[in-house]
Design a protein around this motif. Structure first.
Motif, PDB file in Angstrom:
ATOM      1  N   VAL A 109     -26.998   3.593 -14.167  1.00 31.42           N
ATOM      2  CA  VAL A 109     -25.918   2.614 -14.187  1.00 31.42           C
ATOM      3  C   VAL A 109     -24.907   2.981 -13.101  1.00 31.42           C
ATOM      4  CG1 VAL A 109     -24.084   1.525 -15.524  1.00 31.42           C
ATOM      5  CG2 VAL A 109     -26.197   2.239 -16.666  1.00 31.42           C
ATOM      6  N   TYR A 110     -24.668   2.032 -12.202  1.00 23.63           N
ATOM      7  CA  TYR A 110     -23.629   2.166 -11.192  1.00 23.63           C
ATOM      8  C   TYR A 110     -22.522   1.175 -11.526  1.00 23.63           C
ATOM      9  CZ  TYR A 110     -27.069   4.819  -8.554  1.00 23.63           C
ATOM     10  OH  TYR A 110     -27.981   5.768  -8.167  1.00 23.63           O
ATOM     11  N   ALA A 111     -21.283   1.556 -11.262  1.00 27.60           N
ATOM     12  CA  ALA A 111     -20.157   0.669 -11.535  1.00 27.60           C
ATOM     13  C   ALA A 111     -19.226   0.649 -10.330  1.00 27.60           C
ATOM     14  CB  ALA A 111     -19.382   1.134 -12.768  1.00 27.60           C
ATOM     15  N   SER A 112     -18.648  -0.517 -10.081  1.00 31.99           N
ATOM     16  CA  SER A 112     -17.634  -0.604  -9.030  1.00 31.99           C
ATOM     17  C   SER A 112     -16.343   0.046  -9.531  1.00 31.99           C
ATOM     18  CB  SER A 112     -17.366  -2.067  -8.659  1.00 31.99           C
ATOM     19  OG  SER A 112     -16.536  -2.682  -9.630  1.00 31.99           O
ATOM     20  N   THR A 113     -15.479   0.381  -8.599  1.00 33.31           N
ATOM     21  CA  THR A 113     -14.199   0.984  -8.968  1.00 33.31           C
ATOM     22  C   THR A 113     -13.353   0.025  -9.806  1.00 33.31           C
ATOM     23  OG1 THR A 113     -13.313   0.250  -6.826  1.00 33.31           O
ATOM     24  CG2 THR A 113     -14.101   2.519  -6.970  1.00 33.31           C
ATOM     25  N   GLU A 114     -13.659  -1.272  -9.738  1.00 34.44           N
ATOM     26  CA  GLU A 114     -12.903  -2.277 -10.485  1.00 34.44           C
ATOM     27  C   GLU A 114     -13.470  -2.534 -11.876  1.00 34.44           C
ATOM     28  OE1 GLU A 114     -10.107  -3.304  -9.031  1.00 34.44           O
ATOM     29  OE2 GLU A 114     -10.753  -1.929  -7.453  1.00 34.44           O
ATOM     30  N   ALA A 115     -14.579  -1.919 -12.226  1.00 33.53           N
ATOM     31  CA  ALA A 115     -15.229  -2.186 -13.509  1.00 33.53           C
ATOM     32  C   ALA A 115     -14.376  -1.680 -14.676  1.00 33.53           C
ATOM     33  CB  ALA A 115     -16.606  -1.530 -13.546  1.00 33.53           C
ATOM     34  N   ARG A 116     -14.453  -2.392 -15.777  1.00 34.34           N
ATOM     35  CA  ARG A 116     -13.794  -2.006 -17.022  1.00 34.34           C
ATOM     36  C   ARG A 116     -14.785  -2.214 -18.164  1.00 34.34           C
ATOM     37  NH1 ARG A 116     -11.185  -0.532 -13.505  1.00 34.34           N
ATOM     38  NH2 ARG A 116      -8.934  -0.701 -13.119  1.00 34.34           N
ATOM     39  N   PHE A 117     -14.695  -1.362 -19.187  1.00 32.40           N
ATOM     40  CA  PHE A 117     -15.654  -1.383 -20.285  1.00 32.40           C
ATOM     41  C   PHE A 117     -14.913  -1.456 -21.613  1.00 32.40           C
ATOM     42  CE2 PHE A 117     -17.498   0.606 -16.636  1.00 32.40           C
ATOM     43  CZ  PHE A 117     -18.850   0.265 -16.642  1.00 32.40           C
ATOM     44  N   VAL A 118     -15.346  -2.353 -22.498  1.00 36.42           N
ATOM     45  CA  VAL A 118     -14.666  -2.487 -23.784  1.00 36.42           C
ATOM     46  C   VAL A 118     -15.605  -3.093 -24.820  1.00 36.42           C
ATOM     47  CG1 VAL A 118     -13.710  -4.774 -23.210  1.00 36.42           C
ATOM     48  CG2 VAL A 118     -12.593  -3.353 -24.940  1.00 36.42           C
ATOM     49  N   PHE A 119     -15.488  -2.597 -26.058  1.00 36.86           N
ATOM     50  CA  PHE A 119     -16.120  -3.212 -27.227  1.00 36.86           C
ATOM     51  C   PHE A 119     -14.999  -3.883 -28.031  1.00 36.86           C
ATOM     52  CE2 PHE A 119     -19.723  -0.255 -26.615  1.00 36.86           C
ATOM     53  CZ  PHE A 119     -20.787  -1.129 -26.852  1.00 36.86           C
ATOM     54  N   PRO A 120     -14.763  -5.191 -27.846  1.00 33.33           N
ATOM     55  CA  PRO A 120     -13.651  -5.849 -28.522  1.00 33.33           C
ATOM     56  C   PRO A 120     -14.025  -6.445 -29.881  1.00 33.33           C
ATOM     57  CG  PRO A 120     -14.626  -7.375 -26.991  1.00 33.33           C
ATOM     58  CD  PRO A 120     -15.440  -6.092 -26.911  1.00 33.33           C
ATOM     59  N   GLU A 121     -15.275  -6.269 -30.311  1.00 33.28           N
ATOM     60  CA  GLU A 121     -15.753  -6.978 -31.506  1.00 33.28           C
ATOM     61  C   GLU A 121     -14.886  -6.730 -32.732  1.00 33.28           C
ATOM     62  OE1 GLU A 121     -19.496  -6.591 -28.964  1.00 33.28           O
ATOM     63  OE2 GLU A 121     -17.666  -5.460 -29.326  1.00 33.28           O
ATOM     64  N   ILE A 122     -14.415  -5.490 -32.898  1.00 32.70           N
ATOM     65  CA  ILE A 122     -13.629  -5.170 -34.087  1.00 32.70           C
ATOM     66  C   ILE A 122     -12.313  -5.957 -34.106  1.00 32.70           C
ATOM     67  CG2 ILE A 122     -12.375  -3.202 -33.085  1.00 32.70           C
ATOM     68  CD1 ILE A 122     -12.870  -1.794 -35.844  1.00 32.70           C
TER      69      ILE A 122
END
Length: 259
Positions: A129-142
């Motif tokens: 997995v490669y990500a750009s410097t602008e990438a953000r990760f979140v699990f908002p389901e809860i």
């Protein structure tokens, strides 16, 4: 290899032509590449078609645009669904995760922006997995009365560990690309302009390795294999060894190594 379709409806997944053993699959569901029922179905079918064809290519999975890799489940679509429809939706996404896990060739993810919920689950089934410097990760389901797939939750815990999994799944707060790299979601963070080229170079290098060996290693790395009975582990070991040691590409690699 190219994926032909006779459906005149706009495609939610764009498959490039194969170049140097690599096909790029782009999630293309504006504005945020959310996981609609049609996108999930189309991506599953595309992966299965590639896997079943001759000379299965490596795959790079990315999202259209620069703001979103994948916004997770399509909440706008889901608002009108009843419980039965949501259960069917979850079952379809489970099938997609299985298709990602079972894809025997190199699978590289290029996360080009926000990676939300199911987007993270998909990425964690990639080999790299490669990500750009602008990438953000979140699990908002809860926070939104939604629920990740159990297969995805299990994968989060296996890859990231219990504490990080609890932080993400129970907290519902985003992390940036560098936090994601430290947690183990991402292998490497690169500049946005270099993201796709970096992922494709990795996929090309992996595609050049003996396919039979690559497939056997991926199968052995599946989480469930550690719980197989010893007899089943031996059966698969013998079957894979027979395939690998009769495979011309693997034989050429051994001969080159000896030389």
């Amino acid at each position: 290899m190219s994926i032909a379709s006779h459906n005149t409806a706009p495609s939610a997944v764009h498959a490039s032509d194969e170049v140097d053993g690599v096909v790029v699959l782009t999630l293309n569901h504006p504005p945020a590449n959310a996981l609609s029922n049609s996108l999930v179905s189309e991506l599953t079918t595309t992966l299965e078609t590639l896997a079943d064809g001759p000379g299965t290519p490596a795959v790079v999975l990315t999202g259209a645009g620069e703001r979103f890799f994948c916004a997770g489940g399509d909440i706008k679509e889901a608002i009108g669904f009843g419980a039965d429809s949501m259960v069917e939706r979850m079952a379809s996404f489970h099938t997609l995760l299985c298709a990602l896990e079972d894809f025997a060739r190199p699978l590289v993810c290029a996360v080009n922006g926000w990676c939300v919920g199911g987007g993270i689950e998909m990425a964690l089934f990639a080999d790299r997995v490669y990500a750009s410097t602008e990438a953000r990760f979140v699990f908002p389901e809860i926070n939104h009365g939604m629920l990740p797939a159990v297969k995805g939750i299990t994968r989060v815990r296996e890859v990231l560990g219990d504490r990080a999994a609890r932080r993400l799944l129970l907290g519902g707060e985003p992390v940036d690309a560098f936090d994601a790299e430290r947690m183990g979601i991402v292998d490497r963070v690169v500049e946005q302009d270099d993201l796709l080229a970096t992922a494709m170079a990795d996929a090309r290098a992996a595609a050049a390795k003996p396919p039979a060996v690559f497939a056997a290693l991926k199968r052995a790395l599946h989480s469930g294999t550690s719980r197989w009975p010893v007899e089943e582990q031996l059966r698969v070991t013998v079957a894979d060894a027979r395939t690998v040691f009769n495979d011309p590409a693997a034989r050429a690699a051994r001969e080159g190594y000896r030389g």
